[in-house]
Design an enzyme around this catalytic site. Structure first.
Site, short mmCIF file in Angstrom:
data_model
loop_
_atom_site.label_atom_id
_atom_site.label_comp_id
_atom_site.label_asym_id
_atom_site.label_seq_id
_atom_site.Cartn_x
_atom_site.Cartn_y
_atom_site.Cartn_z
N GLU A 1 -3.51 7.57 -5.84
CA GLU A 1 -3.54 6.84 -7.11
C GLU A 1 -4.63 7.41 -8.00
O GLU A 1 -5.77 7.56 -7.54
CB GLU A 1 -3.80 5.35 -6.83
N HIS B 1 -0.65 -0.21 -9.84
CA HIS B 1 -1.40 -1.07 -8.90
C HIS B 1 -1.88 -2.34 -9.62
O HIS B 1 -3.08 -2.62 -9.69
CB HIS B 1 -2.58 -0.30 -8.29
N ARG C 1 0.83 -1.19 0.00
CA ARG C 1 0.00 0.00 0.00
C ARG C 1 0.86 1.25 0.00
O ARG C 1 1.86 1.32 0.74
CB ARG C 1 -0.89 0.05 1.26
N1 LIG Z 1 -0.67 -4.49 -4.99
C1 LIG Z 1 -1.77 -5.17 -4.97
O1 LIG Z 1 -2.52 -5.23 -5.93
C2 LIG Z 1 -2.14 -5.93 -3.75
C3 LIG Z 1 -1.78 -5.45 -2.53
N2 LIG Z 1 -2.15 -6.13 -1.40
C4 LIG Z 1 -1.71 -5.58 -0.12
O2 LIG Z 1 -0.71 -6.42 0.42
C5 LIG Z 1 -0.70 -6.29 1.82
C6 LIG Z 1 -0.53 -7.64 2.49
O3 LIG Z 1 -1.59 -8.50 2.16
P1 LIG Z 1 -1.70 -9.97 2.80
O4 LIG Z 1 -0.38 -10.61 2.82
O5 LIG Z 1 -2.81 -10.66 2.13
O6 LIG Z 1 -2.12 -9.59 4.27
P2 LIG Z 1 -1.97 -10.47 5.59
O7 LIG Z 1 -2.96 -9.92 6.54
O8 LIG Z 1 -2.00 -11.92 5.27
O9 LIG Z 1 -0.51 -10.12 6.12
C7 LIG Z 1 -0.16 -8.89 6.68
C8 LIG Z 1 0.96 -9.16 7.67
O10 LIG Z 1 1.44 -7.91 8.15
C9 LIG Z 1 1.78 -8.09 9.50
N3 LIG Z 1 1.85 -6.80 10.16
C10 LIG Z 1 0.81 -6.05 10.60
N4 LIG Z 1 1.29 -4.91 11.17
C11 LIG Z 1 2.64 -4.96 11.07
C12 LIG Z 1 3.68 -4.09 11.47
N5 LIG Z 1 3.43 -2.94 12.09
N6 LIG Z 1 4.95 -4.46 11.22
C13 LIG Z 1 5.23 -5.63 10.59
N7 LIG Z 1 4.29 -6.52 10.21
C14 LIG Z 1 3.00 -6.17 10.44
C15 LIG Z 1 0.71 -9.00 10.04
O11 LIG Z 1 1.13 -9.66 11.22
C16 LIG Z 1 0.51 -9.96 8.90
O12 LIG Z 1 1.30 -11.12 9.05
C17 LIG Z 1 -1.96 -5.53 2.18
O13 LIG Z 1 -1.61 -4.17 2.37
C18 LIG Z 1 -2.79 -5.63 0.94
O14 LIG Z 1 -3.68 -4.58 0.83
C19 LIG Z 1 -2.83 -7.30 -1.46
C20 LIG Z 1 -3.20 -7.83 -2.66
C21 LIG Z 1 -2.90 -7.16 -3.90
O1 LIG Z 2 -8.40 -4.64 -6.73
C1 LIG Z 2 -7.22 -4.58 -7.04
O2 LIG Z 2 -6.78 -4.77 -8.17
C2 LIG Z 2 -6.23 -4.22 -5.95
C3 LIG Z 2 -5.95 -5.37 -5.07
C4 LIG Z 2 -5.41 -4.94 -3.79
O3 LIG Z 2 -4.70 -3.98 -3.68
C5 LIG Z 2 -5.80 -5.68 -2.61
O4 LIG Z 2 -6.43 -6.74 -2.73
O5 LIG Z 2 -5.47 -5.22 -1.51
#
Ligand SMILES: NC(=O)C1=CN([C@@H]2O[C@H](COP(=O)(O)OP(=O)(O)OC[C@H]3O[C@@H](n4cnc5c(N)ncnc54)[C@H](O)[C@@H]3O)[C@@H](O)[C@H]2O)C=CC1
Ligand SMILES: O=C(O)CCC(=O)C(=O)O
Length: 524
Positions: free
Chosen positions: A258, A276, A229
């Site tokens: 964005e 993104h 993010r």
């Molecule tokens: N670029 C994109 O299109 C996408 C971006 N994302 C983003 O990726 C990120 C991670 O997603 P997931 O792995 O599915 O989430 P998740 O919830 O499985 O993992 C997040 C991890 O961050 C850790 N965490 C929370 N606060 C923290 C801190 N202060 N310091 C260190 N670690 C901390 C948690 O313990 C957890 O293990 C989210 O921000 C999500 O929005 C997800 C999917 C697609």
């Molecule tokens: O909808 C999308 O393409 C963005 C996905 C994403 O950032 C998320 O799942 O957190």
């Protein structure tokens, strides 16, 4: 008809389960295109483009659920939704692999200058010496946030011969060992990593996590990646580190704003970026749309939702077990609230017998919602009950006991008001229904259904006849009548179930009968 507004681009194929229901009407339009109809929608499905703000929720007065086809819910005001009793669901793992693969692609592209070299070749140049890169093999990868995506990135890094150092305050040693990574403090990761990738959610704690102070702790020549993010790496703070060459390169899939427009970071040749795209694959989009559509269908059908952000997760199996108690809890709360129609400070719920082994948090939330509903104008449900209670200064707690009063299960609610305490106890009898078995110190047995009339009186002969006569004279039919007393000649009560509610005039007439002390209308 249950109206669903789909305001972002969500996979058509994934929405198919919703189209099978004759009760669901899907409208695919941007919020701005349906301003006049916003109050008619029951559900809103979004990706990250639609900002689900308090202002939007204010206009969507009929909204019951918001679905995010993806992971991050930072575009949704969760507190504002919770306050209004709106369930928020997401699709937590449908795009994990795509986001991890994109992160890895960005990492390889970053250290081998692939985007810059590509532009050069397309410009008809052939400049091999300008794009000498680094190997990933043997390098230390620092992963900040080791959840679903962070751990998938780590698996791929290990396959490339990298060592993985992780910072995640919630990561257990067992899980780290299993995945072949080592746990470190944030400072250790910053100081040791050749490449740092962030995979946390964007929260108050993680906003600006890599800001001036922490960037200064990184190794000279470090590469940074943000496919999580915008804002986790402070964009402004990065600029001097890029100018000085301390940071060798940055890969960004996400930005604080964005699209980022004419952002100063984009002027650096060693900053590579994608718009993104982490979840932008056919597979991920189908997965997240299907997950969120199936969850929405469960919601419409009154089944439990398992991926709610603001509700405790419940499996279908657990839900089926607690369902009856969930309804009993709501009735206990509802009746207690009307009976104690004075300010109260505390609710204490005690579970005994078979119900004590179940997921009682949900039942307590339902009870709390039942209690609060007669006191507030807006909807109170299990989503916002705790928040509404807090706003009104009402505390609540759960206890467990062996005291079942002879029933297989028993839920007891004690309400503490300023000068008064009231206790009500109920049980659920399978294939029979809910029964209230104890009411304000008196053992009794009635079904908490419909229009009830509570009468507290002295235990004297002829009381039932007097009450029956008055109700009959006012054309009020009695469906059932239960009586109970503390002791012969002492405090006694009647609970009548009526075919229609009694009006104030009838209540007044009943209250004038000698030996009747209290008359209350209760709706269950
Ligand atoms: N670029 C994109 O299109 C996408 C971006 N994302 C983003 O990726 C990120 C991670 O997603 P997931 O792995 O599915 O989430 P998740 O919830 O499985 O993992 C997040 C991890 O961050 C850790 N965490 C929370 N606060 C923290 C801190 N202060 N310091 C260190 N670690 C901390 C948690 O313990 C957890 O293990 C989210 O921000 C999500 O929005 C997800 C999917 C697609
Ligand atoms: O909808 C999308 O393409 C963005 C996905 C994403 O950032 C998320 O799942 O957190």
């Amino acid at each position: 008809m249950f109206r669903v507004l789909v305001s972002d681009a969500i996979s058509e194929e994934g929405l198919a389960p919703l189209r099978t229901s004759a009760h669901i009407d899907i409208v695919q339009k941007k919020v701005g295109e349906v301003e006049d109809e916003l109050h008619t929608f029951d559900a809103l499905l979004v990706r990250s483009a639609t900002k689900v703000t308090e202002d939007l929720l204010e206009k969507m007065t009929n909204l019951k659920i918001v679905g995010r086809a993806g992971v991050g819910v930072d575009n949704i005001d969760i507190d504002a939704a919770t306050k209004r009793g709106i369930v928020v669901i997401n699709a937590p793992n449908g795009n994990t692999i795509s986001a991890a693969e994109h992160t890895f692609a960005m990492m390889a592209a970053l250290v081998r200058h692939i985007p810059q070299a590509h532009i050069s070749v397309k410009s008809r140049e052939w400049n091999r010496s300008a794009f000498v890169g680094k190997e990933l093999f043997g390098k230390k990868l620092g992963v900040i946030g080791f959840g679903r995506i962070g751990s998938e990135v780590a698996k791929r890094a290990r396959a490339f011969g990298m060592t993985v150092h992780v910072y995640d305050p919630f990561l257990t040693k067992e899980r780290a060992e299993k995945l072949g990574v080592s746990i470190h403090s944030l400072d250790e990761v910053l100081a040791s990593a050749d490449i740092i990738t962030v995979h946390t959610p964007l929260t108050k704690e993680t906003r600006g996590l890599l800001g001036t102070e922490n960037l200064a702790k990184t190794k000279k020549g470090v590469y940074l990646i943000n496919c999580a993010r915008g804002g986790i790496i402070d964009e402004q703070a990065l600029i001097p580190f890029l100018e000085s060459g301390h940071v060798a390169g940055v890969a960004l899939d996400v930005f604080e704003q964005e699209p980022p427009g004419d952002h100063p970071l984009l002027a650096f040749s060693n900053v590579i970026a994608t718009p993104h795209l982490g979840a932008s694959t056919v597979e991920a989009q189908l997965n997240v749309a299907t997950q969120v559509a199936e969850e929405l269908l469960h919601f419409v059908e009154g089944q439990p939702v398992t991926s709610s952000i603001n509700l405790p997760a419940l499996s279908k199996d657990v839900y089926e077990k607690i369902q009856s108690f969930y309804h009993l809890g709501r009735k206990l709360g509802l009746i207690a609230s009307q009976f104690m129609n004075i300010p109260v400070q505390e609710l204490s719920v005690t579970y005994a017998g078979t119900v004590a082994d179940l997921e009682t948090t949900y039942i307590t939330r339902s009870l709390l919602a039942g209690f609060l509903q007669p006191r507030v104008a807006s909807t109170v449900n299990e989503v916002n009950a705790a928040m509404v209670a807090k706003e009104r200064g009402i505390t609540y707690g759960e206890k467990f006991s062996d005291e079942t009063h002879g029933y297989a299960n028993c839920i007891s609610l004690t309400v503490h008001g300023e000068n008064k305490t009231f206790t009500i106890k109920g049980t659920h009898v399978p294939n029979y229904g809910d029964r209230i078995v104890h009411f304000d110190g008196v053992a009794i047995d009635f079904a908490p259904e419909g229009h009830l009339l509570y009468i507290q009186h002295q235990d004297r002969p002829g009381m039932i006849g007097k009450v029956g006569n008055i109700l009959g004279a006012h054309d009020v039919n009695i469906a059932t009548m239960q009586v109970g007393r503390q002791e012969a000649g002492g405090k006694a009560m009647m609970i009548l179930s009526l075919d229609k509610p009694v009006d104030d005039a009838v209540l007044k007439t009943l209250a004038q009968i000698d030996d009747i002390e209290t008359v209350k209308r209760l709706e269950a």
